[in-house]
Write an enzyme that holds these catalytic residues in place. Structure first.
Site, PDB file in Angstrom:
ATOM      1  CE  LYS A 114     -61.020  51.294 -27.156  1.00  0.00           C
ATOM      2  NZ  LYS A 114     -60.828  50.856 -28.543  1.00  0.00           N
ATOM      3  NE  ARG A 169     -66.987  48.984 -29.203  1.00  0.00           N
ATOM      4  CZ  ARG A 169     -66.070  48.280 -28.564  1.00  0.00           C
ATOM      5  NH1 ARG A 169     -65.663  48.623 -27.386  1.00  0.00           N
ATOM      6  NH2 ARG A 169     -65.552  47.199 -29.090  1.00  0.00           N
ATOM      7  NE  ARG A 202     -55.766  43.381 -30.901  1.00  0.00           N
ATOM      8  CZ  ARG A 202     -56.806  44.028 -30.385  1.00  0.00           C
ATOM      9  NH1 ARG A 202     -56.619  45.201 -29.795  1.00  0.00           N
ATOM     10  NH2 ARG A 202     -58.015  43.543 -30.485  1.00  0.00           N
ATOM     11  NE  ARG A 223     -60.273  40.649 -29.726  1.00  0.00           N
ATOM     12  CZ  ARG A 223     -60.692  41.856 -29.377  1.00  0.00           C
ATOM     13  NH1 ARG A 223     -60.075  42.506 -28.398  1.00  0.00           N
ATOM     14  NH2 ARG A 223     -61.716  42.418 -29.964  1.00  0.00           N
ATOM     15  NE  ARG A 251     -63.232  44.266 -33.460  1.00  0.00           N
ATOM     16  CZ  ARG A 251     -61.956  44.012 -33.179  1.00  0.00           C
ATOM     17  NH1 ARG A 251     -61.250  43.207 -33.943  1.00  0.00           N
ATOM     18  NH2 ARG A 251     -61.392  44.567 -32.136  1.00  0.00           N
TER      19      ARG A 251
HETATM   20  P1  AMP Z   1     -63.138  45.060 -27.897  1.00  0.00           P
HETATM   21  O1  AMP Z   1     -62.296  44.098 -27.119  1.00  0.00           O
HETATM   22  O2  AMP Z   1     -63.373  46.337 -27.170  1.00  0.00           O
HETATM   23  O3  AMP Z   1     -62.619  45.278 -29.300  1.00  0.00           O
HETATM   24  O4  AMP Z   1     -64.578  44.375 -28.028  1.00  0.00           O
HETATM   25  C1  AMP Z   1     -64.749  43.153 -28.710  1.00  0.00           C
HETATM   26  C2  AMP Z   1     -66.209  42.946 -29.060  1.00  0.00           C
HETATM   27  O5  AMP Z   1     -66.983  42.896 -27.857  1.00  0.00           O
HETATM   28  C3  AMP Z   1     -66.839  44.071 -29.882  1.00  0.00           C
HETATM   29  O6  AMP Z   1     -66.617  43.913 -31.273  1.00  0.00           O
HETATM   30  C4  AMP Z   1     -68.319  43.904 -29.510  1.00  0.00           C
HETATM   31  O7  AMP Z   1     -68.903  42.814 -30.175  1.00  0.00           O
HETATM   32  C5  AMP Z   1     -68.238  43.549 -28.035  1.00  0.00           C
HETATM   33  N1  AMP Z   1     -68.257  44.769 -27.178  1.00  0.00           N
HETATM   34  C6  AMP Z   1     -67.247  45.244 -26.400  1.00  0.00           C
HETATM   35  N2  AMP Z   1     -67.615  46.360 -25.766  1.00  0.00           N
HETATM   36  C7  AMP Z   1     -68.895  46.614 -26.152  1.00  0.00           C
HETATM   37  C8  AMP Z   1     -69.826  47.641 -25.854  1.00  0.00           C
HETATM   38  N3  AMP Z   1     -69.532  48.662 -25.025  1.00  0.00           N
HETATM   39  N4  AMP Z   1     -71.058  47.568 -26.432  1.00  0.00           N
HETATM   40  C9  AMP Z   1     -71.388  46.569 -27.249  1.00  0.00           C
HETATM   41  N5  AMP Z   1     -70.547  45.570 -27.599  1.00  0.00           N
HETATM   42  C10 AMP Z   1     -69.313  45.587 -27.044  1.00  0.00           C
END
Ligand code: AMP
Length: 228
Positions: free
Chosen positions: A20, A95, A134, A167, A178
């Protein structure tokens, strides 16, 4: 073609590792609209040590979702900034169904709407492999993969010369968590937009350039066809 109708947002849905972020950065640049990634915003809050950043920390490190209320406020505030007046590309948000509902309510209040939800689909086993190798740019968040999309110079961003890092939540144990959280919480969001006739499925298990072309074509086709 453009994404310039007032306050129309495009959602990019997909599991962690679906690609994404990579695609969103390209699309946002192409259409001149902001790329609003909830994960990036949360990581910025953490880096700045804000209250939100501190509150989000434990959830993120465990691979759990940050509570809806915190994330919704953060995104609604971001969408109210001037650069998002012509729309935005949302990556990683909503989400949960609660977040989707809150987003739609906030958009409706300003005469906006979700134009289309694009679901980038990738088999689960591929996701884990992608995330484990990554590398991300500390400065501009560009994403690389040691084998599939390596930077020209090791650990240096092709776009901005920033330093690349891995990360903490891309560790194998956290990645499985996740992905499981995604299947439980976010698939209902995918189903919601499918029921609303706004979902567009893209096969994300293809080379980056192919996915990019498929996305452009899908956006072009949905330009006129998506119901209000
Ligand atoms: P991402 O970079 O999108 O993989 O997000 C990393 C982490 O941020 C996720 O595993 C969640 O802990 C938190 N996070 C990101 N977006 C959301 C969301 N829309 N709702 C809740 N937690 C989020």
């Amino acid at each position: 073609m453009g994404l310039h109708s007032h306050d129309e947002v495009v959602l990019l849905l997909g599991a962690p590792g679906a690609g994404k972020g990579t695609q969103a950065r390209f699309l946002a640049q192409t259409f001149g609209i902001p790329h609003v990634a909830s994960g990036d915003l949360l990581r910025e809050h953490r880096a700045r040590g804000t209250r939100l950043g501190q509150a989000a920390q434990t959830y993120m490190d465990r691979g759990d979702l940050v509570p809806d209320l915190l994330v919704v406020d953060m995104i609604v505030e971001r969408l109210s900034q001037a650069d998002a007046a012509r729309g935005a590309l949302l990556d990683g948000f909503p989400r949960t169904l609660t977040q989707a509902q809150a987003l739609e309510d906030a958009l409706r209040k300003r005469g906006g709407r979700v134009r289309v939800a694009i679901y980038v689909q990738v088999p689960t086993e591929v996701l884990v492999e992608r995330l484990a190798d990554r590398w991300l740019c500390k400065a501009c968040q560009a994403s690389y993969h040691a084998r599939f999309n390596p930077p020209a110079r090791p650990r240096v961003c092709d776009h901005c010369d920033g330093e690349l890092y891995q990360r903490a939540d891309d560790k194998r144990e956290v990645v499985s968590k996740r992905v499981a959280v995604y299947l439980k919480e976010t698939l209902p969001v995918v189903e919601r937009y499918e029921a609303l006739g706004k979902l567009c499925r893209i096969d994300g298990d293809k080379p980056i350039q192919t996915v990019r072309e498929d996305l452009l074509e899908a956006l072009d086709q949905t330009q006129q066809a998506v119901p209000a």
